[in-house]
Design a protein around this motif. Sequence first.
Motif, mmCIF file in Angstrom:
data_model
loop_
_atom_site.group_PDB
_atom_site.id
_atom_site.type_symbol
_atom_site.label_atom_id
_atom_site.label_comp_id
_atom_site.label_asym_id
_atom_site.label_seq_id
_atom_site.Cartn_x
_atom_site.Cartn_y
_atom_site.Cartn_z
ATOM 1 N N ASP A 81 0.834 -1.200 0.000
ATOM 2 C CA ASP A 81 0.000 0.000 0.000
ATOM 3 C C ASP A 81 0.873 1.256 0.000
ATOM 4 N N GLU A 82 2.062 1.097 0.584
ATOM 5 C CA GLU A 82 2.934 2.248 0.811
ATOM 6 C C GLU A 82 3.977 2.467 -0.282
ATOM 7 N N PHE A 83 4.556 1.337 -0.762
ATOM 8 C CA PHE A 83 5.709 1.453 -1.654
ATOM 9 C C PHE A 83 5.511 0.688 -2.956
ATOM 10 N N VAL A 84 6.279 1.126 -3.963
ATOM 11 C CA VAL A 84 6.354 0.355 -5.205
ATOM 12 C C VAL A 84 7.831 0.112 -5.499
ATOM 13 N N PHE A 85 8.136 -1.093 -5.978
ATOM 14 C CA PHE A 85 9.515 -1.428 -6.349
ATOM 15 C C PHE A 85 9.551 -1.565 -7.863
ATOM 16 N N LEU A 86 10.394 -0.757 -8.485
ATOM 17 C CA LEU A 86 10.448 -0.733 -9.951
ATOM 18 C C LEU A 86 11.837 -1.134 -10.418
ATOM 19 N N GLU A 87 11.891 -2.116 -11.308
ATOM 20 C CA GLU A 87 13.185 -2.468 -11.894
ATOM 21 C C GLU A 87 13.309 -1.704 -13.213
ATOM 22 N N VAL A 88 14.465 -1.050 -13.389
ATOM 23 C CA VAL A 88 14.649 -0.157 -14.536
ATOM 24 C C VAL A 88 15.935 -0.536 -15.269
ATOM 25 N N ILE A 134 20.109 9.999 -5.438
ATOM 26 C CA ILE A 134 19.491 8.765 -5.934
ATOM 27 C C ILE A 134 19.636 7.634 -4.916
ATOM 28 N N GLN A 135 20.670 7.723 -4.069
ATOM 29 C CA GLN A 135 20.896 6.639 -3.097
ATOM 30 C C GLN A 135 19.693 6.421 -2.178
ATOM 31 N N SER A 136 18.868 7.455 -1.990
ATOM 32 C CA SER A 136 17.718 7.283 -1.105
ATOM 33 C C SER A 136 16.612 6.470 -1.794
ATOM 34 N N LEU A 137 16.755 6.218 -3.097
ATOM 35 C CA LEU A 137 15.728 5.483 -3.841
ATOM 36 C C LEU A 137 16.185 4.089 -4.258
ATOM 37 N N VAL A 138 17.511 3.867 -4.232
ATOM 38 C CA VAL A 138 18.044 2.604 -4.756
ATOM 39 C C VAL A 138 17.849 1.476 -3.746
ATOM 40 N N GLU A 139 17.184 0.399 -4.200
ATOM 41 C CA GLU A 139 17.013 -0.777 -3.359
ATOM 42 C C GLU A 139 18.137 -1.775 -3.670
ATOM 43 N N ASN A 156 21.733 -1.752 -1.395
ATOM 44 C CA ASN A 156 22.023 -0.327 -1.230
ATOM 45 C C ASN A 156 23.301 -0.119 -0.412
ATOM 46 N N SER A 157 23.435 -0.843 0.708
ATOM 47 C CA SER A 157 24.625 -0.580 1.542
ATOM 48 C C SER A 157 25.892 -1.079 0.850
ATOM 49 N N GLU A 158 25.767 -2.141 0.053
ATOM 50 C CA GLU A 158 26.945 -2.618 -0.697
ATOM 51 C C GLU A 158 27.386 -1.616 -1.772
ATOM 52 N N CYS A 159 26.503 -0.759 -2.180
ATOM 53 C CA CYS A 159 26.877 0.266 -3.182
ATOM 54 C C CYS A 159 27.776 1.344 -2.574
ATOM 55 N N PHE A 183 14.396 0.345 -7.872
ATOM 56 C CA PHE A 183 14.138 1.551 -7.078
ATOM 57 C C PHE A 183 12.915 1.339 -6.196
ATOM 58 N N LYS A 184 12.942 1.985 -5.026
ATOM 59 C CA LYS A 184 11.790 1.942 -4.120
ATOM 60 C C LYS A 184 11.205 3.351 -4.044
ATOM 61 N N LEU A 185 9.978 3.502 -4.503
ATOM 62 C CA LEU A 185 9.324 4.818 -4.457
ATOM 63 C C LEU A 185 8.091 4.740 -3.575
#
Length: 337
Positions: A81-88, A134-139, A156-159, A183-185
């Motif tokens: 309900d809160e988030f969407v995960f999009l592969e780009v 962008i780091q705040s959006l990268v899953e 994300n932390s490995e990045c 990405f997590k939006l």
Amino acid sequence: MILKQNISLLPYNTFGIDVKADYLLEFFSVEDLQQSLASDIVNGKRILAVGCGSNLLFVSDFKGIILHSKINFITVVDQSDEFVFLEVGSGVVWDDFVQFCVDNNYYGAENLSLIPGQTGAATVQNIGAYGVEIQSLVEMVKALEVVSGVPRCFTNSECRYDYRNSIFKNEAKDKFIITSTVFKLSKIENYSLDYQQFKSEVEKRGTLSLQNVRNTIIEIRQQKLPDTTILGNAGSFFKNPYCSRSQFEVLKRQYAKIPFYPVDNEFVKLPAAWLIEQSGCKGMILGNAQVYDKQALVIINRGNAKGNEVVALAQFVQRAVFEKFAIRLEPEVNYIA
Ligand code: EPU
């Protein structure tokens, strides 16, 4: 995949530097890239992944093979309900993805509107603007290891994200080719409006909405930054340097109006544009390169500039700023020799 030989890199760098690469390979899928990495086409050659080349400065012809992603998809891989995960796909133009998010009421990417480049490169560079990185959006970032062709996911932390920095500019540099990013939006309305006078700029343009925020950013960027199709450039040429609070106190006594961005108890960041302007370099011309007269953070190609003319001007600016402020400016742009 498509392989081209002895090719001009003019369409592959926003600085408009006319150099050549021995080879350029466009790949359209993970499998395509996997096969290419295993083949003699790539094997043993120096490689470089280039998206739109919006953060590169070619200093000479490139002896090797340029890998250019054409992986072009946006897929919803999960949602709540809160988030969407999009592969780009790494070949998706970043700003097309931002528009996609705005169109679908996904919140988080809108402040990064109009930043040039492909999505893969954006995740390498940890692009940022108007209080968002962008780091705040990268899953997760998906990549292939160059030597083995084996897929690898970086959390994300490995990045190891930092200001305009990630593992892909350090230990993983040239060892992995990014194929997609997850990405997590947010699906719940929320905005980041804290950056300087940004909130009032948005309010001036009407009711708060994703499209209004996007339009505001686009307008501000278009006013400040030169259009790469008219004047070759790579956005901010230098990073905003960190400065210790003790050095900052000394500078403030001399320059009462020095602008700064607080970082933590130890450091502030200083706007490189201000340091460059105060050092007398704004508008400066060297050969066919120029410090942009409307925004000192940008170096422009006045037409037919060679990479080393740009480097010479950048070095001049670095020296001038160091002599005046004892602060070292570091290029945000990656030099490719
Ligand atoms: N300034 C000057 N002279 C100039 C231009 C600006 O003195 O010619 C002063 C301004 O008065 C202001 C300060 O410098 O006090 C900062 O300028 P600005 O707000 O334009 O932002 P910035 O810090 O220079 C950063 C990013 C940009 C991003 C903007 C907006 C870096 C290196 N640059 O610029 O990112 O769009 O903030 O968030 O962090 C990029 O990375 O390519 C890029 C464009």
